[in-house]
Write an enzyme that holds these catalytic residues in place. Structure first.
Site, PDB file in Angstrom:
ATOM      1  N   GLU A 286     -11.382  -2.062  -3.664  1.00  0.00           N
ATOM      2  CA  GLU A 286     -10.716  -1.407  -2.537  1.00  0.00           C
ATOM      3  C   GLU A 286      -9.609  -0.492  -3.042  1.00  0.00           C
ATOM      4  OE1 GLU A 286      -9.245  -4.629  -0.145  1.00  0.00           O
ATOM      5  OE2 GLU A 286      -7.496  -4.976  -1.437  1.00  0.00           O
TER       6      GLU A 286
ATOM      7  N   ASP B 144       0.820  -1.216   0.000  1.00  0.00           N
ATOM      8  CA  ASP B 144       0.000   0.000   0.000  1.00  0.00           C
ATOM      9  C   ASP B 144       0.860   1.275   0.000  1.00  0.00           C
ATOM     10  OD1 ASP B 144      -1.944  -1.978   0.456  1.00  0.00           O
ATOM     11  OD2 ASP B 144      -1.900  -1.644   2.615  1.00  0.00           O
TER      12      ASP B 144
ATOM     13  N   HIS C 221      -3.182  -1.783  -5.113  1.00  0.00           N
ATOM     14  CA  HIS C 221      -3.198  -0.747  -4.075  1.00  0.00           C
ATOM     15  C   HIS C 221      -2.165   0.333  -4.358  1.00  0.00           C
ATOM     16  CE1 HIS C 221      -4.935   0.331  -0.081  1.00  0.00           C
ATOM     17  NE2 HIS C 221      -4.101   1.323  -0.374  1.00  0.00           N
TER      18      HIS C 221
ATOM     19  N   ARG D 174       4.995  -8.481  -0.692  1.00  0.00           N
ATOM     20  CA  ARG D 174       4.593  -7.364  -1.551  1.00  0.00           C
ATOM     21  C   ARG D 174       5.604  -6.229  -1.427  1.00  0.00           C
ATOM     22  NH1 ARG D 174      -1.405  -6.402   0.521  1.00  0.00           N
ATOM     23  NH2 ARG D 174      -0.289  -6.738   2.483  1.00  0.00           N
TER      24      ARG D 174
END
Length: 347
Positions: A215, A33, A279, A309
């Site tokens: 999202e 993120d 994201h 990630r």
């Protein structure tokens, strides 16, 4: 002899300069993120750490591994926002710094959005004050808040549940009274409708069970065109990808004003060994001429949404109809030119 040495030294300097202007992804070994704000000659970067808020500061986002960092805030224990701190974003609003994040008490069902404020011009200085929960009506599960200004009015977009159970994640929008208060009701502007937004299981790629997820919404504007880019499908799958909705007209709070692109606009590349890209956030180059996407992805299939990630970035191109062209996630061995810097900074 001196001339030869001089030429060799000059050639060597050129190589070093060229290398300093190039980079490869990922920017860090881990960091989900990712979000970046460019301000006064510095990139201020953050990503999800789960139990605290950290801020990085650097003139070159491609050199993030050497950036200065500071612990901004650690939540007090035993509160509704002590655990599972996700997707922080640092914003400058009316000359003050705000950090928005999602958190809960250890039970995901209780995830809500919160905000801190710092009145110092330098976010590495001053005091970060907890302003409280940022909640719309009705007050439901909410994560991934993104704040932006449109026609001098402040708005928030986020991912939330319709009710109190995890049936699916939708994208909502609401107007804000101030940076810590939502004004009025939330408005549903996107929900999973296509098959690529509902993928949930890596084990059976031909017939995966549906997981309905929208999202990580992010506001993007260029030449008067307004877009929201969001992440779709389960983050634990290789199918995680970016979708896009475009504003038709100028009424952000009218659900019919938003038109969804029927296909994902950025997805995995098995050829380039980039899986589950999503994201994301956006930033401009220091000279203001380039638009860039900052996102996380995995290097191998099946790595899910854990610590594998890593943050990556690449330049955005634009189609003739004004829509963004994110291209394909670039491989890790491909050298890219850093975001364009101002001419005076090149001297």
């Amino acid at each position: 002899m001196k001339k030869i040495i001089f030429l060799l030294a000059l050639f060597g300097f050129g190589l070093v300069t060229a290398q300093e202007n190039m980079f490869t992804n990922p920017l860090l070994p881990s960091g989900a993120d990712p979000y970046s704000t460019y301000y006064n000659g510095y990139y201020y970067y953050t990503h999800t750490l789960g139990n605290r808020l950290m801020l990085w500061k650097t003139k070159n986002l491609a050199d993030l591994k050497n950036a200065e960092s500071k612990l901004i805030w650690t939540p007090p224990p035993g509160t509704a926002y002590s655990k599972e701190i996700w997707a922080p974003e640092f914003h400058i609003i009316d000359g003050k710094w705000y950090v928005y994040f999602a958190a809960d008490d250890g039970d995901n069902n209780n995830h809500r959005m919160y905000v801190l404020e710092n009145t110092s011009e330098d976010p590495f200085k001053g005091h970060w004050e907890f302003k409280g929960k940022v909640a719309a009506w009705p007050d439901r599960w909410a994560i991934d808040g993104n704040v932006f200004t449109y026609k001098n009015k402040l708005y928030m977009i986020w991912s939330g549940w319709e009710g109190d159970t995890n049936h699916q994640q939708n994208i909502y929008i609401a107007k804000m009274k101030n940076p810590w208060t939502i004004e009025g009701k939330r408005v549903l502007i996107a929900e999973p409708t296509y098959a690529w937004e509902k993928q949930g299981d890596l084990q059976d790629a031909k017939n995966p069970p549906h997981v309905n997820v929208n999202e990580g919404p992010q506001y993007l504007e260029r030449n008067g065109n307004i877009f929201i880019v969001f992440s779709a499908s389960g983050c634990w799958t290789d199918y995680y990808a970016l979708g896009l909705i475009k504003l038709k007209g100028d009424d952000l709070l009218n659900p019919s004003s938003w038109v969804k692109h029927p296909e994902p606009v950025f997805g995995k590349s098995e050829t380039n060994s980039v899986y589950a890209p999503g994201h994301n956030s956006f930033f401009k180059s220091p000279d203001g001429t380039e638009d860039w996407i900052l996102y996380h992805a995995n290097s191998n299939p099946g790595e899910g949404c854990g610590t594998k990630r890593s943050p990556r970035m690449q330049k955005i191109r634009w189609n003739a109809d004004g829509t963004p062209d994110f291209g394909t996630p670039v491989p890790e061995n491909e050298y890219l030119t850093i975001p364009a810097i101002r001419q005076q900074e090149q001297k």
